[in-house]
Design an enzyme around this catalytic site. Structure first.
Site, mmCIF file in Angstrom:
data_model
loop_
_atom_site.group_PDB
_atom_site.id
_atom_site.type_symbol
_atom_site.label_atom_id
_atom_site.label_comp_id
_atom_site.label_asym_id
_atom_site.label_seq_id
_atom_site.Cartn_x
_atom_site.Cartn_y
_atom_site.Cartn_z
ATOM 1 N N ASN A 7 -0.773 -5.879 10.194
ATOM 2 C CA ASN A 7 0.191 -6.286 9.165
ATOM 3 C C ASN A 7 1.600 -5.920 9.656
ATOM 4 O O ASN A 7 1.869 -4.744 9.944
ATOM 5 C CB ASN A 7 -0.157 -5.544 7.866
ATOM 6 C CG ASN A 7 0.786 -5.893 6.732
ATOM 7 O OD1 ASN A 7 1.999 -5.945 6.923
ATOM 8 N ND2 ASN A 7 0.256 -6.099 5.554
ATOM 9 N N HIS A 10 6.182 -4.140 7.715
ATOM 10 C CA HIS A 10 7.160 -3.053 7.900
ATOM 11 C C HIS A 10 8.233 -3.400 8.921
ATOM 12 O O HIS A 10 9.335 -2.868 8.871
ATOM 13 C CB HIS A 10 6.457 -1.773 8.343
ATOM 14 C CG HIS A 10 5.848 -0.994 7.214
ATOM 15 N ND1 HIS A 10 5.667 -1.497 5.947
ATOM 16 C CD2 HIS A 10 5.379 0.275 7.166
ATOM 17 C CE1 HIS A 10 5.109 -0.574 5.193
ATOM 18 N NE2 HIS A 10 4.920 0.510 5.902
ATOM 19 N N HIS A 43 2.520 -10.157 3.931
ATOM 20 C CA HIS A 43 2.492 -10.281 2.471
ATOM 21 C C HIS A 43 3.816 -10.913 2.043
ATOM 22 O O HIS A 43 4.872 -10.288 2.167
ATOM 23 C CB HIS A 43 2.328 -8.891 1.851
ATOM 24 C CG HIS A 43 2.200 -8.898 0.359
ATOM 25 N ND1 HIS A 43 1.954 -7.754 -0.359
ATOM 26 C CD2 HIS A 43 2.283 -9.896 -0.567
ATOM 27 C CE1 HIS A 43 1.899 -8.047 -1.656
ATOM 28 N NE2 HIS A 43 2.109 -9.340 -1.806
ATOM 29 N N ARG A 45 5.939 -11.546 -0.722
ATOM 30 C CA ARG A 45 6.051 -11.085 -2.110
ATOM 31 C C ARG A 45 6.976 -11.999 -2.894
ATOM 32 O O ARG A 45 7.882 -12.626 -2.331
ATOM 33 C CB ARG A 45 6.585 -9.649 -2.160
ATOM 34 C CG ARG A 45 5.689 -8.633 -1.491
ATOM 35 C CD ARG A 45 6.232 -7.233 -1.682
ATOM 36 N NE ARG A 45 6.051 -6.785 -3.032
ATOM 37 C CZ ARG A 45 5.083 -5.946 -3.432
ATOM 38 N NH1 ARG A 45 4.245 -5.434 -2.563
ATOM 39 N NH2 ARG A 45 4.967 -5.614 -4.694
ATOM 40 N N ARG A 49 11.026 -9.103 -0.560
ATOM 41 C CA ARG A 49 11.722 -7.880 -0.134
ATOM 42 C C ARG A 49 11.607 -7.615 1.361
ATOM 43 O O ARG A 49 12.424 -6.921 1.926
ATOM 44 C CB ARG A 49 11.232 -6.662 -0.927
ATOM 45 C CG ARG A 49 9.828 -6.233 -0.582
ATOM 46 C CD ARG A 49 9.521 -4.878 -1.169
ATOM 47 N NE ARG A 49 9.269 -4.940 -2.586
ATOM 48 C CZ ARG A 49 8.385 -4.150 -3.214
ATOM 49 N NH1 ARG A 49 7.728 -3.241 -2.534
ATOM 50 N NH2 ARG A 49 8.178 -4.258 -4.501
ATOM 51 N N GLU A 70 -1.182 -12.675 2.715
ATOM 52 C CA GLU A 70 -1.423 -11.935 1.461
ATOM 53 C C GLU A 70 -0.440 -12.445 0.433
ATOM 54 O O GLU A 70 0.760 -12.567 0.720
ATOM 55 C CB GLU A 70 -1.135 -10.445 1.657
ATOM 56 C CG GLU A 70 -2.227 -9.665 2.297
ATOM 57 C CD GLU A 70 -1.826 -8.206 2.416
ATOM 58 O OE1 GLU A 70 -0.963 -7.725 1.659
ATOM 59 O OE2 GLU A 70 -2.361 -7.556 3.310
ATOM 60 N N THR A 101 1.124 -2.439 -2.482
ATOM 61 C CA THR A 101 0.050 -2.882 -3.379
ATOM 62 C C THR A 101 -0.717 -1.651 -3.878
ATOM 63 O O THR A 101 -1.231 -0.870 -3.085
ATOM 64 C CB THR A 101 -0.906 -3.830 -2.623
ATOM 65 O OG1 THR A 101 -0.111 -4.766 -1.897
ATOM 66 C CG2 THR A 101 -1.808 -4.557 -3.584
ATOM 67 N N GLU A 151 -11.717 -8.024 0.617
ATOM 68 C CA GLU A 151 -11.108 -6.931 1.376
ATOM 69 C C GLU A 151 -11.218 -5.699 0.491
ATOM 70 O O GLU A 151 -10.651 -5.646 -0.608
ATOM 71 C CB GLU A 151 -9.644 -7.222 1.719
ATOM 72 C CG GLU A 151 -9.058 -6.059 2.533
ATOM 73 C CD GLU A 151 -7.616 -6.285 2.962
ATOM 74 O OE1 GLU A 151 -7.210 -7.452 3.202
ATOM 75 O OE2 GLU A 151 -6.884 -5.278 3.049
ATOM 76 N N HIS A 191 -5.786 -0.813 3.667
ATOM 77 C CA HIS A 191 -4.833 0.015 2.927
ATOM 78 C C HIS A 191 -4.999 1.482 3.284
ATOM 79 O O HIS A 191 -6.048 2.067 3.041
ATOM 80 C CB HIS A 191 -4.915 -0.162 1.407
ATOM 81 C CG HIS A 191 -3.549 -0.143 0.804
ATOM 82 N ND1 HIS A 191 -2.847 1.022 0.626
ATOM 83 C CD2 HIS A 191 -2.725 -1.141 0.414
ATOM 84 C CE1 HIS A 191 -1.661 0.737 0.134
ATOM 85 N NE2 HIS A 191 -1.556 -0.572 0.010
HETATM 86 N N1 PXP Z 1 -4.430 -4.888 2.927
HETATM 87 C C1 PXP Z 1 -3.703 -5.214 1.847
HETATM 88 C C2 PXP Z 1 -4.273 -6.168 0.856
HETATM 89 C C3 PXP Z 1 -2.398 -4.699 1.673
HETATM 90 O O1 PXP Z 1 -1.681 -5.036 0.591
HETATM 91 C C4 PXP Z 1 -1.871 -3.843 2.656
HETATM 92 C C5 PXP Z 1 -0.483 -3.306 2.520
HETATM 93 O O2 PXP Z 1 0.432 -4.325 2.613
HETATM 94 C C6 PXP Z 1 -2.676 -3.533 3.778
HETATM 95 C C7 PXP Z 1 -3.955 -4.051 3.879
HETATM 96 C C8 PXP Z 1 -2.188 -2.648 4.875
HETATM 97 O O3 PXP Z 1 -2.056 -1.349 4.382
HETATM 98 P P1 PXP Z 1 -1.318 -0.261 5.262
HETATM 99 O O4 PXP Z 1 0.073 -0.741 5.482
HETATM 100 O O5 PXP Z 1 -1.410 0.984 4.444
HETATM 101 O O6 PXP Z 1 -2.093 -0.176 6.557
#
Ligand code: PXP
Length: 238
Positions: A7, A10, A43, A45, A49, A70, A101, A151, A191
């Site tokens: 992901n 960030h 994601h 949003r 953001r 996402e 999330t 997931e 997550h």
């Molecule tokens: N899966 C989902 C559905 C999420 O919303 C997120 C965070 O954006 C992640 C995975 C990744 O989580 P993390 O950034 O804590 O690894």
């Protein structure tokens, strides 16, 4: 062999700190793929953001593995998904004020609206995953609304402060994963997964894919600092 999807939200968060062009999450995604990542996750949003529409459009053109979008199950996002056609849509709950999330979808309360969202996305040829808490009722509901994947939300497990609580959450995850697998749902997990707790989760053979953002991007910043500083020292004294 389980897969790793990265992901890159960030990276976009850092870019937005200056509202500029760098670092570009599209470049980060390409580098993640070169390093062996088997999927890219973003994601989009409602408040944009971090990830922007432009990022998703470019990623659709450049991602060579699988693009997992996402998003909340809103009309706006469903229309975007139908136009961009990611390889997978992961439906997540979204609250404006949250830092990230906060929990899985309440699939039980939203069963009929999710079923409709899934029908529309499936009609558009898009596979759908539902981000859910490790709860058997939620797994069964995901199957009823014809999700392709679930997931499993690993955030509560990751945040557990004691070994007892962590074991409890781990056991819930194992039960949910096994049930999802029996119901022939594909199983992803995500997550809060980091370089320590992956030692627990990787024992669950039915998890096909891990979706990881924060831990990998945070580590990239730290392991990359030394090289970045050396490169600037060379320029300062060049
Ligand atoms: N899966 C989902 C559905 C999420 O919303 C997120 C965070 O954006 C992640 C995975 C990744 O989580 P993390 O950034 O804590 O690894």
């Amino acid at each position: 062999m389980a897969k790793l999807a990265i992901n890159v939200d960030h990276v976009a968060t850092v870019r937005q700190a200056r509202l500029g062009a760098e670092p570009d999450p599209v470049t980060a995604a390409a580098l993640a793929e070169l390093a062996g990542a088997q999927g890219i996750v973003v994601h989009l949003r409602e408040d944009r953001r971090h990830i922007k529409d432009r990022d998703v459009e470019l990623l659709r053109q450049t991602v060579k593995t699988r693009l997992n979008l996402e998003m909340a199950a809103t009309k706006e996002m469903i229309d975007i998904a139908l136009r961009i056609k990611p390889d997978l849509v992961t439906l997540v709950p979204e609250k404006r004020q949250e830092l990230t999330t906060e929990g899985g979808l309440d699939v039980v309360a939203q069963e009929s609206s999710l079923k409709e969202a899934l029908r529309v996305l499936h009609d558009g040829g898009i596979a759908v995953s539902l981000f859910i808490n490790p709860d058997p009722l939620h797994v069964e509901t995901a199957q009823r609304v014809e999700a392709d994947f679930v997931e499993i939300h690993t955030g509560t497990f990751a945040d557990a402060k004691t070994l007892f609580r962590r074991q409890e959450e781990y056991d819930r995850i194992v039960a949910a994963v096994k049930l999802a697998d029996e119901l022939r749902l594909g199983v992803h997990a995500g997550h809060g997964i980091d370089y320590q707790n992956i030692f627990w989760l990787r024992n669950i053979a039915e998890i096909e894919e891990y979706s990881i953002g924060h831990a990998v991007i945070a580590r990239a910043v730290l392991v990359g600092i030394e090289r970045a500083v050396r490169e600037m020292i060379a320029l300062v004294n060049g």
